[in-house]
Design a protein around this motif. Structure first.
Motif, PDB file in Angstrom:
ATOM      1  N   LEU A   1       0.766   2.195   7.763  1.00 40.10           N
ATOM      2  CA  LEU A   1      -0.501   3.224   7.801  1.00 40.10           C
ATOM      3  C   LEU A   1      -0.545   3.529   6.249  1.00 40.10           C
ATOM      4  CD1 LEU A   1       0.492   5.673  10.624  1.00 40.10           C
ATOM      5  CD2 LEU A   1      -1.474   4.149  10.404  1.00 40.10           C
ATOM      6  N   PHE A   2       0.643   3.560   5.368  1.00 36.41           N
ATOM      7  CA  PHE A   2       0.375   4.198   4.285  1.00 36.41           C
ATOM      8  C   PHE A   2       0.897   3.141   2.886  1.00 36.41           C
ATOM      9  CE2 PHE A   2       1.398   7.785   6.930  1.00 36.41           C
ATOM     10  CZ  PHE A   2       0.414   8.465   6.792  1.00 36.41           C
ATOM     11  N   TRP A   3       1.511   2.122   3.179  1.00 40.52           N
ATOM     12  CA  TRP A   3       1.664   1.265   2.201  1.00 40.52           C
ATOM     13  C   TRP A   3       2.818   1.951   0.902  1.00 40.52           C
ATOM     14  CZ3 TRP A   3       1.342  -3.939   2.508  1.00 40.52           C
ATOM     15  CH2 TRP A   3       0.443  -4.453   3.561  1.00 40.52           C
ATOM     16  N   LEU A   4       3.683   2.876   1.347  1.00 38.31           N
ATOM     17  CA  LEU A   4       4.719   3.334   0.311  1.00 38.31           C
ATOM     18  C   LEU A   4       5.387   2.386  -0.217  1.00 38.31           C
ATOM     19  CD1 LEU A   4       5.443   6.744   2.599  1.00 38.31           C
ATOM     20  CD2 LEU A   4       3.885   6.335   0.738  1.00 38.31           C
ATOM     21  N   GLY A   5       6.013   1.588   0.334  1.00 40.92           N
ATOM     22  CA  GLY A   5       6.976   0.722  -0.211  1.00 40.92           C
ATOM     23  C   GLY A   5       8.145   1.222  -0.620  1.00 40.92           C
ATOM     24  N   ILE A   6       8.712   2.216   0.559  1.00 37.66           N
ATOM     25  CA  ILE A   6       9.871   2.708   0.398  1.00 37.66           C
ATOM     26  C   ILE A   6      10.772   2.482   1.702  1.00 37.66           C
ATOM     27  CG2 ILE A   6      10.909   4.918   0.954  1.00 37.66           C
ATOM     28  CD1 ILE A   6       8.763   6.442  -0.784  1.00 37.66           C
TER      29      ILE A   6
ATOM     30  N   ASN B   1       4.936  13.034   5.082  1.00 35.29           N
ATOM     31  CA  ASN B   1       3.855  14.102   4.266  1.00 35.29           C
ATOM     32  C   ASN B   1       4.196  14.355   2.997  1.00 35.29           C
ATOM     33  OD1 ASN B   1       2.548  17.537   5.397  1.00 35.29           O
ATOM     34  ND2 ASN B   1       1.911  16.002   3.979  1.00 35.29           N
ATOM     35  N   LEU B   2       5.590  14.638   2.491  1.00 33.19           N
ATOM     36  CA  LEU B   2       5.893  14.776   1.279  1.00 33.19           C
ATOM     37  C   LEU B   2       5.729  13.847   0.332  1.00 33.19           C
ATOM     38  CD1 LEU B   2       7.575  16.685  -0.842  1.00 33.19           C
ATOM     39  CD2 LEU B   2       9.602  15.619  -0.081  1.00 33.19           C
ATOM     40  N   LEU B   3       6.126  12.742   0.669  1.00 33.69           N
ATOM     41  CA  LEU B   3       6.023  11.264  -0.016  1.00 33.69           C
ATOM     42  C   LEU B   3       4.505  10.912  -0.253  1.00 33.69           C
ATOM     43  CD1 LEU B   3       9.092   9.248   1.739  1.00 33.69           C
ATOM     44  CD2 LEU B   3       8.940  10.640  -0.718  1.00 33.69           C
ATOM     45  N   VAL B   4       3.706  11.002   0.825  1.00 34.62           N
ATOM     46  CA  VAL B   4       2.402  10.588   0.827  1.00 34.62           C
ATOM     47  C   VAL B   4       1.636  11.510  -0.005  1.00 34.62           C
ATOM     48  CG1 VAL B   4       0.181  10.431   1.785  1.00 34.62           C
ATOM     49  CG2 VAL B   4       2.215   9.508   2.951  1.00 34.62           C
ATOM     50  N   SER B   5       2.026  12.915  -0.222  1.00 34.16           N
ATOM     51  CA  SER B   5       1.259  13.741  -1.202  1.00 34.16           C
ATOM     52  C   SER B   5       1.735  13.310  -2.449  1.00 34.16           C
ATOM     53  CB  SER B   5       1.858  15.100  -0.724  1.00 34.16           C
ATOM     54  OG  SER B   5       1.159  15.525   0.652  1.00 34.16           O
ATOM     55  N   LEU B   6       2.868  13.062  -2.897  1.00 35.93           N
ATOM     56  CA  LEU B   6       3.426  12.847  -4.284  1.00 35.93           C
ATOM     57  C   LEU B   6       2.711  11.670  -4.672  1.00 35.93           C
ATOM     58  CD1 LEU B   6       7.192  13.504  -3.904  1.00 35.93           C
ATOM     59  CD2 LEU B   6       5.628  14.811  -5.252  1.00 35.93           C
ATOM     60  N   LYS B   7       2.445  10.723  -3.926  1.00 33.64           N
ATOM     61  CA  LYS B   7       2.107   9.184  -4.115  1.00 33.64           C
ATOM     62  C   LYS B   7       0.568   9.441  -4.750  1.00 33.64           C
ATOM     63  CE  LYS B   7       1.762   4.393  -3.127  1.00 33.64           C
ATOM     64  NZ  LYS B   7       2.279   3.229  -2.028  1.00 33.64           N
TER      65      LYS B   7
END
Length: 319
Positions: free
Chosen positions: A159-164, A196-202
């Motif tokens: 969904l977000f491709w955070l890479g975490i 939510n926190l990590l997506v907002s930061l990115k």
């Protein structure tokens, strides 16, 4: 110039933790008195506790004044507790704000390592990871819990491709400037709050660094006891978060009452509304089968209460 000892505020969300919170607080306070030159403070955000957690926190605070409780009588969810804690952090103006669980899974020394990296300017947000090489796991999660964890991680990546590697490790630290900018975008009140926190930061261009962590999975986890329902709620929350950041969201706003009803049926705290939106109270009335709902609408199951997943919305207490 790098500040090697910036002021630090540690948030510890707690729900019915009278058996574990005392030793954890004393360990953290003692460690940072002995090993940290900067200002260290800890705020325990009590999330509708029905035991003596508040009394124990107040007793420890007499011994260690750097510890204080922030008590909410009605359950607001773990994510809701952290959102309220972050609001408190912006008022206290700490340079770094982080959080850990109340069960002591993350030792004080491990959290200190996150502080060192963030203070050194390695990233705007430093997070612990149980899945990176170099992590020290004294006791790992159960096999079933690991299966669900990796499945949730796959969904989040799609969904977000955070890479975490580990979005859910509750050992995170963020700089004040970043926190102040993203605070209004933090809406998820359940255990998917970390995403939510990590997506907002990115999305706002802040840097995130994932580092190995020392970790001990604690027995008696409230998540493991209700794994299927908790996982479903977290899945709904990350899908919703994806929709919020898509062109479809404005078209889906009329479904907000249905969304609130669904979360309450799952005994979970609904996502918080945006600051410029209306109170969620009408949604509860629409979701209620009663023509004249009472002031307190009580949805109760024993497992939900043990999890602290209730919420207080619009003057109605949902447990």
């Amino acid at each position: 110039m790098v500040d090697n000892s910036p002021s630090v505020l540690l948030l510890i969300p707690a729900y019915n933790e009278e058996e574990r919170i005392g030793p954890v607080l004393r360990d953290y306070a003692t460690y940072f008195r002995e090993h940290y030159e900067g200002e260290f403070r800890a705020v325990v955000v009590l999330n509708g506790c029905r035991d003596n957690t508040l009394g124990i926190v107040e007793e420890v605070a007499k011994e260690f004044p750097e510890i204080e409780p922030l008590n909410f009588e009605a359950p607001i969810g773990k994510g809701g507790a952290l959102i309220e804690g972050f609001k408190k952090a912006t008022e206290m103006r700490a340079v770094l704000t982080g959080y850990v669980d109340a069960d002591g899974a993350t030792p004080a020394k491990a959290f200190h390592e996150l502080i060192k990296r963030c203070a050194a300017g390695e990233a705007d947000c430093v997070i612990g990871s149980r899945w990176l090489p170099g992590s020290v796991l004294h006791q790992s999660q159960t096999k079933l819990r690991r299966v669900f964890s990796r499945g949730f991680h796959t969904i989040v990546e799609l969904l977000f491709w955070l890479g975490i590697a580990d979005t859910q490790c509750p050992a995170k630290l963020v700089r004040r400037e970043a926190l102040e900018e993203i605070l209004e975008s933090l809406r998820i009140a359940d255990l998917a709050f970390d995403v939510n926190l990590l997506v907002s930061l990115k999305q706002r261009g802040y840097t995130i660094k994932e580092v190995p962590i020392e970790w001990t999975d604690q027995l008696g986890s409230k998540v493991t006891a209700n794994l299927w329902r908790v996982s479903l709620v977290m899945f709904l929350s990350v899908v919703r978060l994806r929709l919020v950041h898509s062109p479809l969201y404005n078209w889906l706003r009329p479904l907000r009452p249905l969304e609130t009803w669904l979360y309450l049926r799952l005994n979970a705290p609904p996502p918080r509304p945006a600051a410029d939106s209306q109170s969620p109270a009408p949604a509860l009335e629409e979701a209620s089968p009663l023509d004249s709902p009472p002031k307190y609408c009580l949805l109760y199951t024993s497992d939900a209460a043990d999890e602290g997943l209730g919420v207080d919305l619009g003057g109605r207490r949902i447990i």
